[in-house]
Scaffold this active site. Structure first.
Site, PDB file in Angstrom:
ATOM      1  N   CYS A  62       4.441  -5.930  15.178  1.00 30.39           N
ATOM      2  CA  CYS A  62       3.522  -7.188  15.629  1.00 30.39           C
ATOM      3  C   CYS A  62       4.112  -7.652  16.873  1.00 30.39           C
ATOM      4  O   CYS A  62       4.323  -7.400  18.010  1.00 30.39           O
ATOM      5  CB  CYS A  62       3.232  -7.931  14.584  1.00 30.39           C
ATOM      6  SG  CYS A  62       1.532  -8.686  14.975  1.00 30.39           S
ATOM      7  N   HIS A  75       0.929  -4.018  11.122  1.00 32.77           N
ATOM      8  CA  HIS A  75       1.917  -4.341  10.043  1.00 32.77           C
ATOM      9  C   HIS A  75       2.028  -3.443   9.063  1.00 32.77           C
ATOM     10  O   HIS A  75       1.327  -3.343   8.058  1.00 32.77           O
ATOM     11  CB  HIS A  75       1.555  -5.506   9.551  1.00 32.77           C
ATOM     12  CG  HIS A  75       1.939  -6.984  10.130  1.00 32.77           C
ATOM     13  ND1 HIS A  75       2.886  -7.659  10.260  1.00 32.77           N
ATOM     14  CD2 HIS A  75       0.865  -7.611  10.918  1.00 32.77           C
ATOM     15  CE1 HIS A  75       2.852  -8.638  11.102  1.00 32.77           C
ATOM     16  NE2 HIS A  75       1.722  -8.808  11.498  1.00 32.77           N
ATOM     17  N   GLU A 121       4.128  -2.757   7.226  1.00 34.42           N
ATOM     18  CA  GLU A 121       4.996  -3.107   6.029  1.00 34.42           C
ATOM     19  C   GLU A 121       4.076  -3.366   4.989  1.00 34.42           C
ATOM     20  O   GLU A 121       4.498  -3.420   3.778  1.00 34.42           O
ATOM     21  CB  GLU A 121       5.747  -4.180   6.295  1.00 34.42           C
ATOM     22  CG  GLU A 121       5.131  -5.618   6.445  1.00 34.42           C
ATOM     23  CD  GLU A 121       4.892  -5.721   7.852  1.00 34.42           C
ATOM     24  OE1 GLU A 121       4.671  -4.807   8.756  1.00 34.42           O
ATOM     25  OE2 GLU A 121       4.862  -7.139   8.386  1.00 34.42           O
TER      26      GLU A 121
HETATM   27  N1  GLN Z   1       2.399 -14.288  17.636  1.00 35.04           N
HETATM   28  C1  GLN Z   1       1.878 -12.988  17.857  1.00 35.04           C
HETATM   29  C2  GLN Z   1       0.139 -13.217  17.912  1.00 35.04           C
HETATM   30  O1  GLN Z   1      -0.429 -13.908  17.439  1.00 35.04           O
HETATM   31  C3  GLN Z   1       2.203 -12.023  16.910  1.00 35.04           C
HETATM   32  C4  GLN Z   1       1.680 -12.035  15.463  1.00 35.04           C
HETATM   33  C5  GLN Z   1       2.637 -11.609  14.437  1.00 35.04           C
HETATM   34  O2  GLN Z   1       3.552 -11.097  14.742  1.00 35.04           O
HETATM   35  N2  GLN Z   1       1.831 -11.366  13.282  1.00 35.04           N
HETATM   36  O3  GLN Z   1      -0.452 -11.992  18.440  1.00 35.04           O
END
Ligand code: GLN
Length: 538
Positions: free
Chosen positions: A383, A510, A512
């Protein structure tokens, strides 16, 4: 359907979620279909708006629900598919009651905690029952500690619910602490007695008491607890501190045959003893691995045990798959800004940059990504970690000097990561990100496609606002960045990778949240394999 309710006493952080999840594991291994859920007494509608300092990780489900991290344990310990129906907070309960009141649905009555709020909680229980007709046992964990004022309405709702569905269909399990007093050399049962007394005052007699202990639970204490707490001696179960891994918890609870006690209490008839061989083999691989790798996780909430819980668990799953212990080095990204990447992460076998929000530490993460790219150290960006890899590549390979995400620099000349149009007007913070599972297309011939076994479509869970800016796609590709996956609906970039590198992958989703003990996520498995290869070079 049969119901298990798991409450906690004496202190928080007892491992109540793990106890509940372990019971789920054991029942599933007896061939029963289980479903798990959590009631959280706090007033937030969901934990999505809470800081990791308050709450630890926010665990995202397929349907985009932002939930308590215990749901992560549930999904890793059992195979039941969870949805937003499986995490109920006081915030949701009151929100619904107040909306009904405004719509006039209470027909002029005075709206009260009992019956209206308790009815709302029970109606969720009934709805989950109707929605899951194939489930044999629904296991519900109640957050917090018995005696907390904010949990009272949930406890009262459960008392009423047990009466409605018949007490023979309900098993109340209370998880408590037996503190060991060093000076006296004794384990103390009094806090347990008092916490069960509190529960009985509220009209609930536990059927089984799970005692968290550092040491063993001796016969005298078992008898004492049984007598004072009004349960049968065999229903006092020890839950010892496990030595190596949380995946030992089901095996530990099995020693006092908790699954058997539950099956008997619920009249579930004859079910075979749990076939735990695969689970045991997994645990053995975690405890006695052949190899070892060191992986740096460079984040912002690194001192918190729980902030990157699912990532740590996924590394354990992938490690076990490769018979490898994954030694995690927790790195504060800001330390890399101060001391340089070589000093902080110079001797690790892999670097993982997890998700995150806000700009603290991002320059340190960019330095980590650069160091991994230049020194051919396996890099896995998740992410925010994918966005970081993109920014680093834009700056240092493409020569777009001040490339950035508009999250960190609103007026950057090169917004390689930016908000999608539909996110621009969003003001509410709760549940407004791109959330939940969606389909992505994988491009053949890429490392990612290879890792996913040449699948052409994947389903992965998201939780972010910002995206790879398609205006820069061509320039970055020309400079050598490979886009190996895009979203099936809008063509948003999902995975980037560097082909000339042993392992350099950034995923906008994600992974995970979809790794399980005997089914490591393919990207984690690939990352650990690459780290292992590197570790064997020196
Ligand atoms: N802050 C980033 C976004 O909002 C990444 C978010 C995250 O890593 N879950 O896109």
């Amino acid at each position: 359907m049969k119901y298990i309710f798991v409450t906690g006493g004496v202190v928080s952080s007892l491992g109540k979620g793990l106890a509940a999840a372990s019971i789920g594991t054991l029942l599933e291994h007896r061939g029963l279909t289980t479903l798990m859920q959590k009631f959280d007494p706090y007033l937030n509608v969901d934990p999505g708006t809470m800081s990791p300092y308050q709450h630890g990780e926010v665990y995202v489900l397929d349907d985009g629900a932002e939930t308590d991290l215990d749901l992560g344990h549930y999904e890793r310990f059992t195979s039941g598919v969870l949805s937003r129906m499986n995490n109920l907070t006081s915030g949701q309960v009151f929100d619904s009651v107040i909306k009904k009141e405004r719509r006039g649905e209470y027909l002029g009555k005075t709206v009260q905690f009992i019956p209206h709020v308790t009815d709302e909680i029970k109606s969720r229980m009934h709805q989950v029952t109707v929605d899951n007709p194939k489930t044999d046992v629904l296991i519900t964990e109640i957050g917090g500690t018995v005696g907390d004022m904010e949990g009272l309405l949930f406890i009262e709702a459960l008392r009423q619910f047990a009466l409605e569905v018949g007490k023979e269909n309900v098993c109340f399990i209370h998880v408590t602490l037996l503190p060991y007093i060093k000076a006296a050399g004794e384990v103390k049962t009094k806090p347990t007695q008092q916490s069960v007394a509190k529960l009985r005052e509220l009209g609930i007699q536990p059927d089984i008491i799970i005692c968290r202990t550092e040491a063993d639970l001796d016969e005298d204490n078992r008898k004492k607890i049984a007598m004072f707490c009004n349960v049968e001696r065999k229903n006092v179960v020890a839950f010892r501190d496990v030595a190596h891994t949380i995946y030992e918890c089901p095996l530990d609870l099995r020693r006092d045959k908790i699954d058997r006690l539950v099956v008997d209490k619920l009249g579930l008839g004859h079910t075979p003893s749990p076939a735990l061989e695969n689970w045991e083999r997994f645990v053995q691989r975690v405890i006695h691995p052949k190899h070892k790798v060191t992986i740096a996780v460079a984040g912002k909430y690194i001192e918190l045990q729980d902030a990157y819980k699912s990532i740590y668990e996924s590394l354990i799953h992938a490690g076990a798959h490769h018979d490898t212990k994954v030694q995690i080095v927790r790195v504060e990204a800001e330390a890399i800004e101060d001391q340089g990447a070589k000093a902080v992460i110079g001797d690790v076998d892999g670097i993982l940059v997890p998700g995150g929000f806000g700009d603290r530490g991002t320059e340190g993460k960019i330095l980590a990504a650069k160091y991994a790219r230049e020194n051919k150290i396996p890099y896995f960006g998740i992410c925010l970690g994918m966005q970081i890899a993109t920014i680093e590549f834009a700056r240092n390979v493409c020569g777009l000097k001040d490339a950035n995400s508009t999250e960190f620099d609103k007026v950057t000349k090169h917004p390689v990561i930016c908000l999608q149009e539909e996110q621009k007007g969003v003001e509410d913070m709760g549940a407004t990100m791109r959330l939940g599972s969606s389909e992505a297309i994988l491009f053949a011939g890429t490392k990612a496609s290879d890792l996913y076994g040449n699948a052409d479509r994947i389903q992965e869970r998201h939780r972010h606002r910002y995206e790879f800016n398609s205006d820069y796609q061509e320039r970055l590709q020309e400079a050598g960045l490979v886009i190996s996956s895009v979203s099936a609906d809008e063509g948003l970039v999902e995975i980037v990778e560097l082909p000339e590198h042993p392992f350099y992958i950034g995923a906008q989703f994600h992974p995970e949240f979809q790794s399980k003990p005997n089914h490591p996520h393919p990207l984690f498995a690939g990352f650990v394999a690459a780290a292992l290869e590197r570790s064997q070079l020196h």
